[in-house]
Design a protein around this motif. Structure first.
Motif, PDB file in Angstrom:
ATOM      1  N   LEU A  69      -9.567  25.760  -2.733  1.00 18.13           N
ATOM      2  CA  LEU A  69      -8.572  25.721  -3.807  1.00 18.13           C
ATOM      3  C   LEU A  69      -7.685  26.970  -3.848  1.00 18.13           C
ATOM      4  N   PRO A  70      -8.261  28.200  -3.747  1.00 16.09           N
ATOM      5  CA  PRO A  70      -7.385  29.381  -3.737  1.00 16.09           C
ATOM      6  C   PRO A  70      -6.381  29.370  -2.592  1.00 16.09           C
ATOM      7  N   LEU A  71      -6.789  28.824  -1.435  1.00 13.73           N
ATOM      8  CA  LEU A  71      -5.856  28.735  -0.307  1.00 13.73           C
ATOM      9  C   LEU A  71      -4.724  27.748  -0.607  1.00 13.73           C
ATOM     10  N   LEU A  72      -5.073  26.637  -1.240  1.00 13.27           N
ATOM     11  CA  LEU A  72      -4.040  25.667  -1.622  1.00 13.27           C
ATOM     12  C   LEU A  72      -3.062  26.283  -2.621  1.00 13.27           C
ATOM     13  N   VAL A  73      -3.604  27.022  -3.596  1.00 15.46           N
ATOM     14  CA  VAL A  73      -2.749  27.668  -4.603  1.00 15.46           C
ATOM     15  C   VAL A  73      -1.842  28.708  -3.942  1.00 15.46           C
ATOM     16  N   THR A  74      -2.428  29.546  -3.082  1.00 11.85           N
ATOM     17  CA  THR A  74      -1.664  30.631  -2.439  1.00 11.85           C
ATOM     18  C   THR A  74      -0.570  30.091  -1.537  1.00 11.85           C
ATOM     19  N   THR A  75      -0.923  29.139  -0.670  1.00 13.08           N
ATOM     20  CA  THR A  75       0.079  28.607   0.262  1.00 13.08           C
ATOM     21  C   THR A  75       1.152  27.806  -0.470  1.00 13.08           C
ATOM     22  N   ALA A  76       0.760  27.126  -1.557  1.00 10.17           N
ATOM     23  CA  ALA A  76       1.756  26.403  -2.360  1.00 10.17           C
ATOM     24  C   ALA A  76       2.737  27.377  -3.005  1.00 10.17           C
ATOM     25  N   GLN A  77       2.233  28.510  -3.501  1.00  9.58           N
ATOM     26  CA  GLN A  77       3.110  29.508  -4.107  1.00  9.58           C
ATOM     27  C   GLN A  77       4.055  30.117  -3.070  1.00  9.58           C
ATOM     28  N   MET A  78       3.534  30.352  -1.868  1.00 15.13           N
ATOM     29  CA  MET A  78       4.384  30.863  -0.786  1.00 15.13           C
ATOM     30  C   MET A  78       5.450  29.838  -0.425  1.00 15.13           C
ATOM     31  N   MET A  79       5.052  28.562  -0.387  1.00 21.85           N
ATOM     32  CA  MET A  79       5.975  27.478  -0.069  1.00 21.85           C
ATOM     33  C   MET A  79       7.074  27.366  -1.131  1.00 21.85           C
ATOM     34  N   LEU A  80       6.721  27.654  -2.382  1.00 21.05           N
ATOM     35  CA  LEU A  80       7.675  27.544  -3.489  1.00 21.05           C
ATOM     36  C   LEU A  80       8.505  28.810  -3.695  1.00 21.05           C
ATOM     37  N   GLY A  81       8.251  29.845  -2.872  1.00 22.38           N
ATOM     38  CA  GLY A  81       9.054  31.052  -2.932  1.00 22.38           C
ATOM     39  C   GLY A  81       8.626  32.082  -3.950  1.00 22.38           C
ATOM     40  N   TYR A  82       7.345  32.044  -4.385  1.00 23.46           N
ATOM     41  CA  TYR A  82       6.850  33.061  -5.315  1.00 23.46           C
ATOM     42  C   TYR A  82       6.928  34.441  -4.656  1.00 23.46           C
ATOM     43  N   PRO A  83       7.244  35.495  -5.418  1.00 21.61           N
ATOM     44  CA  PRO A  83       7.311  36.836  -4.826  1.00 21.61           C
ATOM     45  C   PRO A  83       5.944  37.425  -4.499  1.00 21.61           C
ATOM     46  N   HIS A  84       4.908  36.983  -5.211  1.00 14.37           N
ATOM     47  CA  HIS A  84       3.547  37.447  -4.939  1.00 14.37           C
ATOM     48  C   HIS A  84       2.557  36.415  -5.470  1.00 14.37           C
ATOM     49  N   VAL A  85       1.286  36.603  -5.129  1.00 13.06           N
ATOM     50  CA  VAL A  85       0.250  35.648  -5.507  1.00 13.06           C
ATOM     51  C   VAL A  85      -0.035  35.746  -7.001  1.00 13.06           C
ATOM     52  N   LYS A  86      -0.121  34.594  -7.656  1.00 15.38           N
ATOM     53  CA  LYS A  86      -0.489  34.546  -9.072  1.00 15.38           C
ATOM     54  C   LYS A  86      -1.677  33.598  -9.211  1.00 15.38           C
ATOM     55  N   LEU A  87      -2.868  34.163  -9.329  1.00 17.77           N
ATOM     56  CA  LEU A  87      -4.062  33.338  -9.446  1.00 17.77           C
ATOM     57  C   LEU A  87      -4.262  32.864 -10.883  1.00 17.77           C
ATOM     58  N   PRO A  88      -4.618  31.599 -11.075  1.00 16.80           N
ATOM     59  CA  PRO A  88      -5.028  31.148 -12.417  1.00 16.80           C
ATOM     60  C   PRO A  88      -6.230  31.959 -12.887  1.00 16.80           C
ATOM     61  N   GLY A  89      -6.364  32.115 -14.200  1.00 16.02           N
ATOM     62  CA  GLY A  89      -7.411  32.965 -14.763  1.00 16.02           C
ATOM     63  C   GLY A  89      -8.808  32.639 -14.275  1.00 16.02           C
ATOM     64  N   ARG A  90      -9.142  31.353 -14.197  1.00 16.39           N
ATOM     65  CA  ARG A  90     -10.493  30.969 -13.786  1.00 16.39           C
ATOM     66  C   ARG A  90     -10.781  31.380 -12.346  1.00 16.39           C
ATOM     67  N   LEU A  91      -9.787  31.218 -11.460  1.00 14.15           N
ATOM     68  CA  LEU A  91      -9.967  31.639 -10.071  1.00 14.15           C
ATOM     69  C   LEU A  91     -10.049  33.160  -9.966  1.00 14.15           C
ATOM     70  N   ALA A  92      -9.220  33.852 -10.743  1.00 16.12           N
ATOM     71  CA  ALA A  92      -9.220  35.313 -10.697  1.00 16.12           C
ATOM     72  C   ALA A  92     -10.564  35.890 -11.140  1.00 16.12           C
ATOM     73  N   ARG A  93     -11.239  35.205 -12.065  1.00 14.17           N
ATOM     74  CA  ARG A  93     -12.521  35.698 -12.584  1.00 14.17           C
ATOM     75  C   ARG A  93     -13.721  35.243 -11.753  1.00 14.17           C
ATOM     76  N   LEU A  94     -13.468  34.509 -10.682  1.00 14.44           N
ATOM     77  CA  LEU A  94     -14.557  33.999  -9.843  1.00 14.44           C
ATOM     78  C   LEU A  94     -15.346  35.148  -9.221  1.00 14.44           C
ATOM     79  N   ARG A  95     -16.678  35.144  -9.442  1.00 12.40           N
ATOM     80  CA  ARG A  95     -17.549  36.189  -8.892  1.00 12.40           C
ATOM     81  C   ARG A  95     -17.819  35.947  -7.410  1.00 12.40           C
ATOM     82  N   ILE A  96     -17.910  37.044  -6.656  1.00  9.43           N
ATOM     83  CA  ILE A  96     -18.158  36.974  -5.219  1.00  9.43           C
ATOM     84  C   ILE A  96     -19.493  37.635  -4.915  1.00  9.43           C
ATOM     85  N   ASP A  97     -20.305  37.008  -4.082  1.00  6.37           N
ATOM     86  CA  ASP A  97     -21.566  37.591  -3.634  1.00  6.37           C
ATOM     87  C   ASP A  97     -21.249  38.576  -2.513  1.00  6.37           C
ATOM     88  N   PRO A  98     -21.430  39.883  -2.742  1.00 11.28           N
ATOM     89  CA  PRO A  98     -21.037  40.874  -1.722  1.00 11.28           C
ATOM     90  C   PRO A  98     -21.847  40.772  -0.435  1.00 11.28           C
TER      91      PRO A  98
END
Length: 206
Positions: A69-98
């Protein structure tokens, strides 16, 4: 870093990710959004590199429905001409196992070592403003192939996107072009598998 033979050795591609993840984990702030911000959120390249790594984590089958999903969001934003990545709040808060992130990065060392030897800024026309949207569209199609829960096809588009992202980070159009070719092959592979599954299902029904 200087080597004994006088040749300058380039920094490892994985070091910024591992160091940032370790530092944020110790501080208790390691999330997808914080990691991306620390690496440089304005860079679509780093976003694609990090998100591709997430899809390669050792997770149960079918997890690509979430990790892609983050890849779909990122590539869609690039396709739409966004100046930088804007993650939805839920994705931005996603915890990562280091630990899983580290294992995945180390597992990709054979790929990153080879890339590190050849990466140089070249063929930058690929990353020009006028090519940004077509490049985003092509990567969105690859990300969609990754998103589909198709057996045996997930790793191929993920590694393709990883290579494209590394090329974007280092402004190496040749490496990104190689990733795009691999991505096209991965889309073709996914379509072939889906066609075969559909034909098999139809044969069973009839």
């Amino acid at each position: 870093m200087q080597r004994n033979d006088g040749e300058i050795r380039r920094p490892s591609l994985s070091l910024p990710i591992l160091r940032t993840a370790r530092r944020q984990h110790r501080a208790g702030t390691l999330t997808l959004g914080s990691l991306l911000s620390a690496l440089g959120e304005a860079s679509f390249g780093w976003a694609i590199v990090v998100f591709s790594l997430l899809t390669l984590l050792p997770l149960p089958p079918g997890s690509s429905l979430i990790t892609a999903l983050p890849l779909l969001v990122t590539t869609a934003q690039m396709m739409l001409g966004y100046p930088h990545v804007k993650l939805p709040g839920r994705l931005a808060r996603l915890r990562i196992d280091p630990l899983k992130l580290r294992r995945t990065v180390l597992r990709l060392r054979p790929v990153t070592r080879r890339l590190e030897r050849i990466l140089v800024p070249r063929y930058k026309t690929l990353f020009s403003r006028r090519n940004e949207r077509p490049l985003g569209l092509f990567m969105f199609v690859i990300a969609f192939a990754l998103f589909l829960p198709v057996p045996l096809s997930g790793w191929f588009p993920a590694i393709s996107l990883f290579i494209i992202g590394v090329g974007i980070v280092e402004q190496d159009g040749l490496v990104s072009s190689v990733g795009l070719v691999l991505g096209a092959a991965s889309v073709l592979l996914t379509a072939t598998i889906l066609t075969s599954l559909a034909a098999g299902a139809e044969a069973l029904i009839h």
